[in-house]
Design an enzyme around this catalytic site. Sequence first.
Site, PDB file in Angstrom:
ATOM      1  N   ARG A 210      -8.211   0.149   9.384  1.00 17.79           N
ATOM      2  CA  ARG A 210      -6.862   0.274   8.846  1.00 17.79           C
ATOM      3  C   ARG A 210      -5.841   0.728   9.902  1.00 17.79           C
ATOM      4  O   ARG A 210      -4.741   0.192   9.972  1.00 17.79           O
ATOM      5  CB  ARG A 210      -6.877   1.300   7.700  1.00 17.79           C
ATOM      6  CG  ARG A 210      -5.588   1.363   6.893  1.00 17.79           C
ATOM      7  CD  ARG A 210      -5.636   2.529   5.896  1.00 17.79           C
ATOM      8  NE  ARG A 210      -6.917   2.679   5.244  1.00 17.79           N
ATOM      9  CZ  ARG A 210      -7.248   2.127   4.075  1.00 17.79           C
ATOM     10  NH1 ARG A 210      -6.369   1.429   3.416  1.00 17.79           N
ATOM     11  NH2 ARG A 210      -8.451   2.314   3.557  1.00 17.79           N
TER      12      ARG A 210
ATOM     13  N   ARG B 242      -5.122  -4.736  -3.341  1.00 13.10           N
ATOM     14  CA  ARG B 242      -5.135  -3.269  -3.309  1.00 13.10           C
ATOM     15  C   ARG B 242      -4.376  -2.605  -4.451  1.00 13.10           C
ATOM     16  O   ARG B 242      -4.896  -1.670  -5.075  1.00 13.10           O
ATOM     17  CB  ARG B 242      -4.658  -2.744  -1.953  1.00 13.10           C
ATOM     18  CG  ARG B 242      -5.534  -3.197  -0.787  1.00 13.10           C
ATOM     19  CD  ARG B 242      -5.217  -2.471   0.505  1.00 13.10           C
ATOM     20  NE  ARG B 242      -5.745  -1.129   0.531  1.00 13.10           N
ATOM     21  CZ  ARG B 242      -5.053  -0.045   0.342  1.00 13.10           C
ATOM     22  NH1 ARG B 242      -3.754  -0.106   0.160  1.00 13.10           N
ATOM     23  NH2 ARG B 242      -5.631   1.126   0.344  1.00 13.10           N
TER      24      ARG B 242
ATOM     25  N   CYS C 290      -3.046 -14.766 -14.595  1.00  9.91           N
ATOM     26  CA  CYS C 290      -3.004 -14.493 -16.026  1.00  9.91           C
ATOM     27  C   CYS C 290      -3.776 -13.223 -16.368  1.00  9.91           C
ATOM     28  O   CYS C 290      -4.840 -13.274 -16.988  1.00  9.91           O
ATOM     29  CB  CYS C 290      -3.539 -15.692 -16.774  1.00  9.91           C
ATOM     30  SG  CYS C 290      -2.419 -17.059 -16.559  1.00  9.91           S
ATOM     31  N   GLU C 291      -3.257 -12.109 -15.923  1.00 12.52           N
ATOM     32  CA  GLU C 291      -3.824 -10.794 -16.239  1.00 12.52           C
ATOM     33  C   GLU C 291      -2.672  -9.802 -16.278  1.00 12.52           C
ATOM     34  O   GLU C 291      -1.803  -9.812 -15.395  1.00 12.52           O
ATOM     35  CB  GLU C 291      -4.799 -10.342 -15.144  1.00 12.52           C
ATOM     36  CG  GLU C 291      -6.029 -11.173 -15.067  1.00 12.52           C
ATOM     37  CD  GLU C 291      -7.302 -10.352 -14.894  1.00 12.52           C
ATOM     38  OE1 GLU C 291      -7.281  -9.124 -15.110  1.00 12.52           O
ATOM     39  OE2 GLU C 291      -8.313 -10.982 -14.559  1.00 12.52           O
TER      40      GLU C 291
ATOM     41  N   PRO D 179     -12.256   2.352  13.729  1.00 12.44           N
ATOM     42  CA  PRO D 179     -11.070   2.218  12.896  1.00 12.44           C
ATOM     43  C   PRO D 179     -10.840   0.769  12.459  1.00 12.44           C
ATOM     44  O   PRO D 179     -11.122  -0.158  13.221  1.00 12.44           O
ATOM     45  CB  PRO D 179      -9.945   2.663  13.826  1.00 12.44           C
ATOM     46  CG  PRO D 179     -10.434   2.286  15.186  1.00 12.44           C
ATOM     47  CD  PRO D 179     -11.939   2.445  15.159  1.00 12.44           C
TER      48      PRO D 179
ATOM     49  N   GLY E 243     -11.744   5.509   9.402  1.00  8.71           N
ATOM     50  CA  GLY E 243     -11.152   6.280   8.317  1.00  8.71           C
ATOM     51  C   GLY E 243      -9.740   6.776   8.529  1.00  8.71           C
ATOM     52  O   GLY E 243      -9.116   7.248   7.577  1.00  8.71           O
TER      53      GLY E 243
HETATM   54  N1  LLP Z   1     -16.942   2.024   9.430  1.00  6.37           N
HETATM   55  C1  LLP Z   1     -17.615   1.869   8.271  1.00  6.37           C
HETATM   56  C2  LLP Z   1     -19.076   2.041   8.255  1.00  6.37           C
HETATM   57  C3  LLP Z   1     -16.908   1.541   7.093  1.00  6.37           C
HETATM   58  O1  LLP Z   1     -17.570   1.421   5.945  1.00  6.37           O
HETATM   59  C4  LLP Z   1     -15.505   1.361   7.143  1.00  6.37           C
HETATM   60  C5  LLP Z   1     -14.746   1.015   5.944  1.00  6.37           C
HETATM   61  C6  LLP Z   1     -14.846   1.517   8.389  1.00  6.37           C
HETATM   62  C7  LLP Z   1     -15.613   1.852   9.502  1.00  6.37           C
HETATM   63  C8  LLP Z   1     -13.374   1.319   8.569  1.00  6.37           C
HETATM   64  O2  LLP Z   1     -12.625   2.193   7.795  1.00  6.37           O
HETATM   65  P1  LLP Z   1     -11.027   2.338   8.033  1.00  6.37           P
HETATM   66  O3  LLP Z   1     -10.812   2.844   9.433  1.00  6.37           O
HETATM   67  O4  LLP Z   1     -10.433   0.988   7.856  1.00  6.37           O
HETATM   68  O5  LLP Z   1     -10.605   3.282   6.990  1.00  6.37           O
HETATM   69  N2  LLP Z   1     -10.987  -1.663   0.656  1.00  6.37           N
HETATM   70  C9  LLP Z   1     -10.487  -0.328   0.902  1.00  6.37           C
HETATM   71  C10 LLP Z   1     -11.093   0.279   2.133  1.00  6.37           C
HETATM   72  C11 LLP Z   1     -12.610   0.244   2.169  1.00  6.37           C
HETATM   73  C12 LLP Z   1     -13.181   0.731   3.465  1.00  6.37           C
HETATM   74  C13 LLP Z   1     -14.630   0.384   3.579  1.00  6.37           C
HETATM   75  N3  LLP Z   1     -15.258   0.856   4.784  1.00  6.37           N
HETATM   76  C14 LLP Z   1      -8.962  -0.366   0.959  1.00  6.37           C
HETATM   77  O6  LLP Z   1      -8.379  -1.412   0.664  1.00  6.37           O
HETATM   78  O7  LLP Z   1      -8.328   0.637   1.227  1.00  6.37           O
END
Ligand code: LLP
Length: 435
Positions: A295, A330, A360-361, A293, A250
């Site tokens: 992102r 995104r 085409c959107e 992590p 997160g």
């Molecule tokens: N652990 C679990 C159980 C998760 O569901 C996720 C992300 C992570 C770890 C990793 O989260 P991060 O550190 O990357 O925030 N598509 C969205 C993000 C969806 C995240 C889904 N779960 C975007 O483009 O921002």
Amino acid sequence: MFKMWWEIKGHLEVKNNKLYIGGKSSEYLAKKFGTPLYVLNINRVKENYLRLYYSLQKYLKRQLVILYSVKANSSLALLRVLKNLGAGVDAVSPFEVFLAKLSGFDKEEILFTGTSVSNEDMILIGRKAKINIDSLSQLERYAKLAKRYGFDKKISIRVNPEKGAGFISDCITAGKEAKFGIPKKDIFFAFKRALELGLQPIGLHQHIGSGILAQDLNIFLKAAEAILNLAGKLKKKFNLEFEFIDLGGGLGIPYKSSQEVINLEKFGKNLGETIEKIASKANLGNFDLYLEPGRYIVGDAEVLLVKVVDVSKKYVNEIGVNAGFNILDRPARYKTYHEIVNASRVKGETKLYRISGNLCESGDVFNETKYKLRKLPFIKEGDILAILNAGAYGLTMSSNYNLRPRPREIMIDKNKVKIIRERETFNELIATQRR
Ligand code: LLP
């Protein structure tokens, strides 16, 4: 000269008013490898990983394990590098587990955290990953499958704590509105039931959301405190030994100038000290601490290069590029901001533009929305635009909409550049269809 907010020494630099990525000219890369093009600077990935790892590990009396979240970016070349750095993997589907195995990860290094998990999914991953249980239904079904197929009795359980955080409501994964995990009120029952079913709960997991920045880090810290306290109570009540406690992922990155980089030094100290304090008070023993992590590790390490193919004065200054939301979803999906840099002319007299994709959107634009024009230096046909922070949830959320192929991906490793993924071909796109 004035620095751009996104400049990072050795990673994203401006020389002669042009954008360089990992020391390579974007225009050169675009010409040599074609556009659209994902450019991953693996040196930046390593920096991100090590910065995060050491900023927390140094305050812990236990092992920190970083489970890289494959859903953010599933390139094999990237996974292999992370494996060498000592990471494990957070996987959410059977194929993510297979990919992790292919990249060299062992069962013990992969944690499968699914949602709406079918028996078929569990059978596929059964011997290949550790399992993190998302619901009471899954718990019952896993126990049966474990008996039948001889799967591990050791399990982890995902709790849904009461409060989440994230950059938009659909990326908040805790609290009453979220579908994930076992509600906190049922967690004692879940552990009791797991033991009755002959399972051995050795992990406790939560993930409160994605894209958490400075102002919400406190929610993450409070949630960490809460899960440790909960683990203490569970341990006492059921006489358990936790092998790991997983705080999920997160941690966010800044996508625009007004957002701040997380102060990891401070965060690591706060989190590390909090954990050790509670762990010793609750007599939690020598569990490993997991973080998941995605992102934070890859988000800012990859750039999407696109070419300007059409410059027209319509109702607004419309800039047509050779990619659409099938390549980077995104902005269209979340109405979220991605910095767009004219790699061919980083600074100069500005104009208001709409950067439009080739699908085409009407919503296929790289601005936050079609209404929000972007101030950019003068753009002309043939210019290369760089869409920054495309490393996380870029290629992994891409599609073949409009029958457009996914693009090439290259990796910069120190001074070398190599292709790590080929552009899809027409035949590959229709390969699964019967003719
Ligand atoms: N652990 C679990 C159980 C998760 O569901 C996720 C992300 C992570 C770890 C990793 O989260 P991060 O550190 O990357 O925030 N598509 C969205 C993000 C969806 C995240 C889904 N779960 C975007 O483009 O921002």
